[in-house]
Design an enzyme around this catalytic site. Structure first.
Site, PDB file in Angstrom:
ATOM      1  CE  LYS B  96      -2.981   2.766   2.752  1.00 55.77           C
ATOM      2  NZ  LYS B  96      -3.897   2.845   3.868  1.00 55.77           N
ATOM      3  N   GLY B 157      -8.110   8.772   9.273  1.00 54.69           N
ATOM      4  CA  GLY B 157      -8.682   9.252  10.869  1.00 54.69           C
ATOM      5  C   GLY B 157      -9.521  10.294  11.049  1.00 54.69           C
ATOM      6  CB  ALA B 184      -7.906   7.711   4.299  1.00 51.65           C
ATOM      7  N   GLY B 185     -10.480   7.926   6.234  1.00 49.60           N
ATOM      8  CA  GLY B 185     -11.316   8.859   6.760  1.00 49.60           C
ATOM      9  C   GLY B 185     -13.020   8.341   6.837  1.00 49.60           C
ATOM     10  CG  ASN B 206      -6.538   1.253  11.216  1.00 49.66           C
ATOM     11  OD1 ASN B 206      -5.332   1.282  11.156  1.00 49.66           O
ATOM     12  ND2 ASN B 206      -6.851   1.014  12.565  1.00 49.66           N
ATOM     13  CB  THR B 207      -9.201   5.537  12.650  1.00 51.48           C
ATOM     14  OG1 THR B 207      -7.848   5.748  12.423  1.00 51.48           O
ATOM     15  CG2 THR B 207      -9.301   6.403  13.973  1.00 51.48           C
TER      16      THR B 207
END
Lengths: 201, 257, 65
Positions: B96, B157, B184-185, B206-207
């Site tokens: 990645k 995040g 992301a996001g 993820n987050t």
């Protein structure tokens, strides 16, 4: 029940004996990667040292041995909860501390009506170099609101400098490894901890 | 089934492994997400500690594919070197590719990204570039040899969801046959479902999972949302209109006036 | 001689990277190495000569998004 405010975690009966007479009233024996026979000897030795010095002994993980050796307290992680016979521990009167990292683990712990709940790591820790997300002081306060009367143990990265803040955030008990064990003068350091704890009460 | 560089995957939810509060929570979240791919990274390890070894065992036990990232790299050289190191340690040509251009938004340096992609594709890497919705950049990445793109939803995040719906929609329309993974996001499962309804092929989260109050439940929720969004897209949703059309038939309505 | 390993200075007698890694306690661990910003593959470590002031990075698998 009220637990002592300062809670050192050490990895041998010898260390437990070292803490006798310092004013510490609660200590955890956390040993990893040791053969069964030696484990039993360590647990037994720690229990004897505690009995002689009026300290409560918490045994990390090895609930079966703790049960057989009639220790006061067992500290279990979520993984350990899967296999531990909590009912048997209760019958014999062994108290239970459970570690938590998130809401789900907290719910699971509360269902067992534990004698304390631990939250960690509050700060980044030296011992476990993996960058697991620190919980922080706000989470401590949140946990205290959810726990009510059940004692909250803060663990992970605690130092003398951070101690007052940790109590102020809601921790009833502050657990410590590195700041005492790796200090050049552990007996003096632990007394400093006890002094700060007293002042914060 | 999702195909990424020849690998066939049932799950369209990829999971990041950062920011979890404990190994146990990470393991359970991965299981609850039913994911088949997790992202990992490389960080400094002290000789005495074996944290990295412990983490690597944990990941291997999960039986998932790893997608190593070049997180934190700001230059082409850093990213390329990190990719080489990751290929050796994780024994995979997958990478990645992140070349970060700006530290507030953590947005990609698209120029560095395209250059690093060109180099790495040339060396046989199977590159998953973390990019924006910019069509020209996407074209450059595909020309460089990338066969998958990972456009951002919002800054890493941030939990904002899909920031630029028009841009993302245009990207999807321009490259209908390229696997596009929103990365992301994302903040909540409805963001993931929306991404799938727009026709994206997968999402990476993820987050939003790791930092949720109950990461394991959130992982399961995201898995359901990704499946729901994908199924909805395949089921042919109605087109939105600006006016109302009665759903109940007019014929046979009583006259009660 | 002094080498910088993961940002910290170390004194070493080792001439080859592989030996230095052993000294630093990496032993058989799964790690990736770079010297002065250049990747050094595992097989090359035994042949990679270190010089005074070299910057060595030793990386291991970690969490990532």
């Amino acid at each position: 029940m009220t637990l002592a405010r300062v809670y050192p975690i050490v990895d041998s009966a010898a260390w437990v004996a070292r803490l006798a007479g310092t004013g510490v009233r609660l200590v955890q024996l956390r040993i990893k990667d040791t053969p069964q026979a030696q484990l039993r000897a360590e647990i037994r030795g720690a229990r004897q040292a505690c009995a002689a010095a009026g300290m409560q002994l918490v045994v990390n993980d090895y609930w079966q041995l703790a049960l057989e050796e009639q220790c006061d307290f067992v500290h279990l992680g979520q993984g350990d909860l899967d296999s531990a016979d909590v009912a048997a521990l209760r019958r014999v009167g062994v108290r239970l501390g459970v570690s938590t990292h998130d809401h789900r683990e907290l719910e699971r712990a509360l269902a067992l009506r534990p004698d304390y709940v631990a939250l960690g790591p509050i700060y980044p820790t030296l011992l476990k170099a993996m960058p697991w997300q620190p919980q922080g002081l706000e989470r401590l306060s949140e946990w205290k609101r959810r726990l009510g009367a059940i004692p909250l143990v803060a663990i992970g990265g605690l130092t003398l400098e951070r101690l007052a803040g940790v109590y102020a955030a809601g921790a009833d008990v502050a657990a410590v490894v590195t700041d005492i064990v790796r200090n050049s003068q552990p007996e003096i350091r632990v007394r400093q901890w006890l002094t700060v704890a007293e002042a914060a009460a | 089934m999702l195909e990424l560089y020849g690998a066939t995957l049932r799950s369209r939810l990829l999971l990041g492994t950062a920011r979890y509060s404990s190994p146990a929570v990470l393991k359970e979240a991965v299981a609850a997400a039913r994911t088949e791919v997790v992202t990992v990274s490389l960080r400094r390890e002290a000789g005495a500690e074996r944290a990295g070894q412990g983490f690597w065992s944990l990941i291997r036990e999960l039986g998932v594919r790893v997608l190593p990232n070049t997180a934190g790299c700001h230059s082409v050289k850093e990213a390329v070197t990190t990719a080489h190191m990751a290929r050796e340690v994780f024994a995979t040509p997958w990478v990645k590719l992140e070349v970060i251009g700006e530290d507030d938004t953590l947005q990609p340096d698209v120029f560095g990204l395209a250059e690093a992609a060109r180099i790495l594709c040339g060396e046989g890497f199977e590159v998953f570039p973390y990019t924006t919705e910019d069509l020209v950049v996407a074209e450059r990445l595909l020309t460089a040899g990338c066969r998958v793109l990972m456009p951002w939803g919002a800054p890493i995040g941030s939990g904002r969801g899909l920031n630029n719906l028009f841009g993302l929609g245009a990207l999807r329309a321009h490259f209908p046959h390229v696997p596009l993974i929103i990365d992301a996001g994302l903040g909540v499962p409805s963001h993931a479902a929306h991404a799938m309804e727009l026709g994206f092929d997968a999402v990476l989260v993820n987050t939003a999972v790791a930092q949720a109050g109950d990461p394991v439940a959130m992982a399961a929720a995201f898995a359901q949302a990704v499946e729901a969004g994908y199924a909805a897209r395949a089921a042919g949703p109605i087109e939105p209109k600006d006016f109302g059309t009665p759903s109940t038939p007019v014929i046979g309505q009583a006259f009660l006036g | 001689m002094k080498i910088l390993v993961n940002g910290a200075w170390h004194d070493t007698e080792a001439v080859k990277l592989a030996v230095a890694l052993g000294e630093l306690g990496y032993g058989d661990q799964v790690v990736a190495t770079a010297v002065n910003g250049e990747f050094v593959g595992a097989e090359a470590r035994a042949h990679t000569t270190l010089a005074e002031g070299d910057r060595v990075e030793v990386l291991a698998p970690m969490q990532g998004g």
